[in-house]
Design an enzyme around this catalytic site. Structure first.
Site, mmCIF file in Angstrom:
data_model
loop_
_atom_site.group_PDB
_atom_site.id
_atom_site.type_symbol
_atom_site.label_atom_id
_atom_site.label_comp_id
_atom_site.label_asym_id
_atom_site.label_seq_id
_atom_site.Cartn_x
_atom_site.Cartn_y
_atom_site.Cartn_z
ATOM 1 N N SER A 106 0.839 -1.200 0.000
ATOM 2 C CA SER A 106 0.000 0.000 0.000
ATOM 3 C C SER A 106 0.875 1.251 0.000
ATOM 4 O O SER A 106 1.697 1.418 -0.895
ATOM 5 C CB SER A 106 -0.972 -0.050 1.175
ATOM 6 O OG SER A 106 -2.070 0.801 0.967
ATOM 7 N N ASP A 126 -8.652 -5.654 -6.023
ATOM 8 C CA ASP A 126 -8.348 -4.633 -5.020
ATOM 9 C C ASP A 126 -9.209 -3.401 -5.291
ATOM 10 O O ASP A 126 -9.062 -2.735 -6.314
ATOM 11 C CB ASP A 126 -6.863 -4.266 -5.081
ATOM 12 C CG ASP A 126 -6.396 -3.454 -3.882
ATOM 13 O OD1 ASP A 126 -7.238 -2.783 -3.257
ATOM 14 O OD2 ASP A 126 -5.185 -3.488 -3.586
ATOM 15 N N HIS A 176 -7.317 -6.008 -1.155
ATOM 16 C CA HIS A 176 -6.126 -5.331 -0.639
ATOM 17 C C HIS A 176 -5.471 -6.211 0.433
ATOM 18 O O HIS A 176 -5.534 -5.934 1.634
ATOM 19 C CB HIS A 176 -6.554 -3.982 -0.060
ATOM 20 C CG HIS A 176 -5.463 -2.978 0.037
ATOM 21 N ND1 HIS A 176 -4.750 -2.516 -1.049
ATOM 22 C CD2 HIS A 176 -4.955 -2.317 1.112
ATOM 23 C CE1 HIS A 176 -3.872 -1.613 -0.655
ATOM 24 N NE2 HIS A 176 -3.962 -1.486 0.652
#
Length: 637
Positions: free
Chosen positions: A193, A299, A330
């Site tokens: 991320s 995602d 995610h």
């Protein structure tokens, strides 16, 4: 042998009972073409350094200094063996945590780090690596201010790579100089991320010494993360993210974050200088580090356009690369395919940081999970043979249009409805609904491989100055699938643990196991795309639409890879606003779509069957889901 050398050898044996002697010229932790755990993690050196950056992001008149917490093998230092560095630069070490268990840094009474999140230090330090965890500017114990993927954060991580290679100043807690004489300078960055996004950004500076990056579910353009084709994802997102990770005292960084929010220009959604400074793809020509991309194909936080376009740019430059594409959202690969992931990552770092010719670059470039949970490999991505094919839109029965027939001269009309959520938008495609246009292929007679970045080009007439246009590509057909819409984005946590590396009393190498979530469904949204019609000419400016005028608007969709099974139908659903994923400026516009000038561009292997009338799909049910904007459900890490 000199007495000092004898004492050093004895010290190494005392500290590491598993240490082994190597033949002359061979590193003690290398066995064949692999590094092995010969060093003690318990007795590793744990230290903190403050590296000076070229930025003054908190505007105090002095260069920012960022904290770097380091764990490295004591035996290597004692015997003069230099080691490479695995580096994770993160804003999350104190506010939000890392990994499925949201781990934070822990500190001893003297302030030295004694617990690192994740397993990288536990696993790799005994194998002849150092691990460095950088508090990005303005976060945790670093000076400066967070600037949400901007020059301060990227510059702070880059400065650490420079320090590891003797090009930047470092300081101990007492202010004395700190030099990284213990490292080879070869550095690999990793992170999920935000962390992996910074790795992308540092690679795009071309900094010498950065040999490889492993970006997991990571951003390559922050504009495309916080804007979707000119559509706001959420207002005030810069303030939200900057405030979330801000580790400075009240009043220090708020003015800088407020200024960044203003510069991001929520009022127009334009791509401007603020966003250009956070667009790593714009300097991809500087990337010389190898890149191991990992991303969930479903995602909904960091959407797949982030890796798809980055990957295309890297491929065009011939950057050495590898890719894993999972079916989850995610989610870190450590929590999907744990043993295989750690083994592959180990080989990757051994090759790029230790120079061991272990054959990892001879393995298939791509590893891809199918909706059923089965993993396959391929020599490249997108798939060889996948061609961008225009798929024309037919009028069908006047309610449900067709995909895969002759282009039609008909005009379809729908009216923007901001209350139309995704589940209702894609359900029961043969039923009339005034707020959508649906087009279906015939039922497939053979598998259809979709691999790449689709788009939809629409010839539209709008009765308002603008409207959001949302396109969804849908698989209609019963199947047992990975449930990426589950609470864990495709996984759930178990009560058992597995261990990867060595533990100490304060830093365990054991982590809760996970399992994949599955569901049986007869409809699955594959990929999505959004566009503000007033940004159809340029993302840099707003060009209001004129009533009674036809415009061509291309809606880019997120990258995707799947195999649609025989007996299924592929659907294209076009609507206006999408309040599931964006915060649109809803205008209630009526949109006319000329089918003669509209088509789906589908990167695929295989053909959709020719149809004149759309098939009857029957009742479909899409799992109920919460709004997907990350600030609403906490899925921001």
């Amino acid at each position: 042998m000199p007495l000092a050398a004898v004492l050093a050898s004895l010290l190494a044996l005392t500290l590491s009972p598993v240490a082994t002697f190597a033949a002359p010229g061979v590193l003690p932790y290398v066995h064949g073409t692999s590094t092995e755990p010969v060093y003690s993690y318990q007795n590793a050196i744990r230290e903190s350094v403050w590296v000076q950056t070229p930025n003054d992001s908190d505007k105090d008149g002095k260069p920012d200094r960022v904290r770097v917490d380091i764990v490295r093998p004591r035996e290597a230092a004692s015997t003069g063996v230099k080691v490479p560095v695995i580096l994770e630069a993160s804003p999350y070490y104190s506010c939000c945590g890392r990994g499925n268990e949201s781990q934070l840094k822990g500190y001893a009474a003297d302030g030295t780090v004694n617990a690192m999140p994740l397993y990288y230090d536990n696993y790799f330090v005994p194998r002849g690596y150092a691990f460095a965890a950088v508090d990005l500017s303005g976060t945790n114990k670093s000076q400066g201010c967070p600037d949400v993927g901007g020059p301060a954060e990227v510059g702070s991580a880059k400065a650490v790579v420079d320090w590891l290679n003797g090009r930047a100043l470092g300081f101990n807690a007492d202010g004395s100089p700190a030099k990284a004489t213990w490292t080879t300078g070869k550095t690999g960055m990793i992170g999920k991320s935000w962390d992996g996004s910074i790795a992308n950004g540092v690679a795009a500076t071309g900094v010498p010494g950065l040999e490889t990056i492993v970006p997991i579910s990571s951003i390559s353009s922050w504009y495309d993360y916080q804007r979707f084709g000119g559509v706001l994802r959420a207002p005030g997102y810069v303030t939200y993210l900057g405030g979330l990770v801000n580790g400075r005292a009240q009043g220090v960084c708020e003015p800088q974050i407020d200024a960044a929010q203003a510069a991001s220009d929520d009022s127009t959604g334009n791509y401007n200088a603020y966003w250009a400074a956070r667009d790593y793809r714009s300097t991809v020509n500087k990337v010389h580090a190898s890149v191991f991309v990992v991303h969930g194909i479903n995602d909904l936080n960091v959407t797949t356009s982030q890796f798809g376009r980055w990957w295309q740019d890297l491929a065009a430059r011939g950057v050495p690369r590898k890719i894993w594409i999972s079916q989850q959202g995610h989610v870190d690969p450590f929590d999907i395919r744990r043993t295989q992931w750690v083994d592959t990552l180990h080989q990757w770092f051994d090759y790029w940081l230790q120079g061991l010719h272990n054959g990892v670059m001879s393995q298939p470039m791509a590893s891809i999970e199918r909706p059923s949970g089965e993993w396959t490999t391929a020599s490249t991505w997108p798939a060889i043979g996948a061609v961008d094919k225009p798929v024309f839109l037919g009028d069908g029965d006047g309610t449900t249009g067709t995909l895969g027939g002759f282009p039609s001269g008909a005009v379809r009309t729908f009216t923007d409805d901001p209350n139309l959520l995704e589940g209702a938008a894609v359900a029961n495609p043969n039923q009339p609904l005034a707020s959508r246009a649906v087009f279906l292929s015939g039922k497939l007679t053979q598998p259809l491989r979709i691999s790449g970045i689709p788009s939809v080009t629409l010839r539209v007439k709008v009765n308002k100055p603008t409207t959001e246009l949302t396109a969804r590509l849908v698989d209609y057909g019963a199947q047992h699938r990975v449930d990426y819409l589950s609470d864990g984005s495709g996984i759930h946590t178990l009560a058992t643990k597995s261990c990867y590396g060595e533990s100490t009393a304060t830093d365990s190498a054991c982590y809760l196991d996970t399992a994949v979530d599955y569901t049986d469904s007869n409809v699955d949204v594959l990929t999505r795309g959004w566009k503000d019609a007033a940004h159809s000419v340029s993302l840099k400016t707003v060009t209001p639409l004129q009533p009674n005028r036809w415009y061509t608007v291309t809606v880019p969709m997120d990258a995707y890879d799947t195999v649609v099974q025989p007996g299924h139908s592929l659907g294209l659903v076009v609507v206006g606003s999408d309040t599931d994923s964006t915060s649109p400026t809803t205008t209630g516009a009526t949109v006319q779509v000329s089918l003669a000038g509209s088509y789906l561009l589908l990167p695929s292997i295989g053909n959709l069957p020719f149809v004149r009338t759309a098939p009857q799909i029957g009742t479909t049910t899409l799992k109920a889901q919460a709004l997907r904007r990350p600030e609403r459900n906490g899925d921001f890490r």
